[in-house]
Scaffold this motif. Structure first.
Motif: not given
Length: 76
Positions: A31, A43-44, A46-48, A50-51
């Motif tokens: 991140k 947000s992208q 953050r999603q990465d 999470r993944n």
């Protein structure tokens, strides 16, 4: 024999923690790098993150599952 099983379980927990900590570190670094490069929105990134963490959790589950399978394979 009971102490051998307890030691084995402790090793499995330790391996699981190590896998989890590595995933946390990778996610954090990913991140930070993502935001530093301004490649994606927050947000992208953050999603990465999470993944990446979810993949680490799955690796931990796989590690624990392998330990359980190994224990089943042992003939007493």
């Amino acid at each position: 024999m009971g102490s051998a099983i307890a030691t084995e379980q402790a090793q499995q927990r330790q391996q699981g923690r190590a896998v989890n900590q590595a995933a946390e570190h990778d996610a954090r670094s990913f991140k930070q790098d993502c935001r530093a490069d301004n490649q994606k929105s927050n947000s992208q990134c953050r999603q990465d993150k999470r993944n990446t963490k979810q993949e680490g959790r799955q690796d931990k589950r796989n590690t624990k599952q392998e330990g359980r399978q190994d224990k089943r394979d042992i003939k007493y």
